[in-house]
Design an enzyme around this catalytic site. Structure first.
Site, short mmCIF file in Angstrom:
data_model
loop_
_atom_site.label_atom_id
_atom_site.label_comp_id
_atom_site.label_asym_id
_atom_site.label_seq_id
_atom_site.Cartn_x
_atom_site.Cartn_y
_atom_site.Cartn_z
N PRO A 2 0.77 -1.12 0.05
CA PRO A 2 -0.02 -0.03 0.17
C PRO A 2 0.78 1.31 -0.18
CG PRO A 2 -0.05 -1.16 2.25
CD PRO A 2 0.66 -1.74 1.03
N GLU A 3 0.40 1.94 -0.84
CA GLU A 3 1.21 3.60 -0.85
C GLU A 3 0.33 4.57 -0.22
OE1 GLU A 3 2.71 4.07 -4.65
OE2 GLU A 3 3.17 2.01 -5.11
N LYS A 60 2.98 6.39 4.72
CA LYS A 60 2.50 5.35 4.66
C LYS A 60 2.05 4.77 5.91
CE LYS A 60 5.20 4.01 0.67
NZ LYS A 60 6.23 2.95 0.35
N HIS A 94 -4.59 -16.04 9.83
CA HIS A 94 -4.11 -14.76 9.16
C HIS A 94 -4.51 -13.46 10.20
CE1 HIS A 94 -2.25 -17.07 6.15
NE2 HIS A 94 -3.36 -17.12 5.23
N ARG A 114 1.47 -12.25 5.09
CA ARG A 114 2.81 -12.26 5.13
C ARG A 114 3.28 -11.95 6.45
NH1 ARG A 114 5.33 -10.83 -0.47
NH2 ARG A 114 7.12 -11.88 0.65
N ARG A 269 14.56 -0.87 -8.24
CA ARG A 269 13.01 -1.20 -8.36
C ARG A 269 12.83 -1.23 -9.87
NH1 ARG A 269 10.44 0.52 -3.75
NH2 ARG A 269 8.63 -0.91 -4.62
#
Ligand SMILES: [Zn+2]
Length: 283
Positions: A2-3, A60, A94, A114, A269
């Site tokens: 997410p940005e 963020k 999760h 994750r 990147r």
């Protein structure tokens, strides 16, 4: 990952859902999701019985007021997300944290496949233990972030444009998709990601500044860029993906000129650009 727009969408959604609710109890299923304090009992004690105040954001980071004197700071990293759930559903795979609210049918679950997310409970405004937030640069939506300031940040550094834009200690909140998108300009020549920041001209810097704000506002309006398995609030998918001009469009025709979009590694990147509209030297 997410940005800025995705975290802002979460902030706006959660503001409606949890502001003024009182935390009755916190269940911790994966203690390592709590980065600070070290002791999970201290984390729980600091939250239980407290009312949720304003929700803020810098870059963020999501910043949630807890009672009068504390803040719960969250960084979602790769796959973190919140959702409201009835307490009996909190044992799903999760889900690493669950916040029960006084007198409410649903609590707030933190879900993270994750497990890279970070939670910090800190005294209000004291971010010394949160290195990324303590050192964060200006947020693009900060009302004081003018073009003159943006110009100064670029001109005072001799760095690859892409690396500079991704550096959270310079500008907080831009990630890979926002950077690629803001370097491509509709209807005119944009900026190659490997150009050097101090060599950009006035037209290019102005274009980047306005494109940055346009892309961010448009993405927020559309609920963010919901790629991979990231979704916000209660599973609402962001629609910005359909507006992408270069990001994740390798080999597809440029919307300006039809040249296939190229993907190359810049500043470590993967970067997407039009080789015709974004030449690597000034023409
Ligand atoms: Zn093009």
């Amino acid at each position: 990952m997410p940005e800025l727009p995705e975290v802002e969408v979460v902030r706006r959604t959660l503001t409606k859902e949890i502001t003024n609710k009182v935390i009755k109890q916190v269940d911790v299923f994966w203690p390592r999701i709590i980065t600070y304090p070290d002791n999970q009992d201290e984390f729980k004690l600091g939250l239980e019985g407290q009312k949720i105040g304003k929700l803020g954001r810098k870059g963020k980071y999501l910043i949630i007021e807890i009672g009068q004197h504390h803040e719960l700071v969250v960084h979602f990293r790769m796959t973190g997300k919140f959702k409201l759930l009835p307490p009996e559903e909190r044992f799903q795979k999760h889900i690493h944290l669950f916040f029960h609210f006084q007198g409410e049918k649903e609590g707030l679950a933190y879900h993270d496949v994750r497990k890279f997310g970070d939670f910090f409970l800190v005294p209000k405004g004291d971010y010394r233990v949160i290195k990324g937030l303590y050192q964060a640069g200006i947020d693009p939506l900060d009302a004081s972030f003018t073009y003159e300031q943006f110009h100064g940040l670029l001109k005072s550094r001799k760095r690859l444009v892409k690396a500079l834009l991704l550096d959270q200690s310079v500008i907080a909140g831009l990630g890979n998709y926002l950077c690629d998108e803001l370097l491509w300009f509709p209807g005119e020549q944009g900026v190659h990601p490997a150009r050097l920041s101090h060599e950009l001209n006035e037209r290019e810097m102005k274009g980047m500044y306005h494109r940055m704000l346009d892309v961010i506002h448009q993405s927020i309006r559309l609920g963010g860029n919901s790629f991979r398995d990231f979704s916000y609030g209660n599973g609402i998918k962001g629609q910005f993906k359909q507006m992408l001009k270069v990001y994740a469009r390798e080999g597809k025709p440029c919307f300006n000129c039809g040249t296939p979009i190229r993907r190359e590694t810049v500043a470590g990147r993967s970067s997407h650009f039009c080789p015709a509209c974004q030449p690597d030297s000034i023409s």
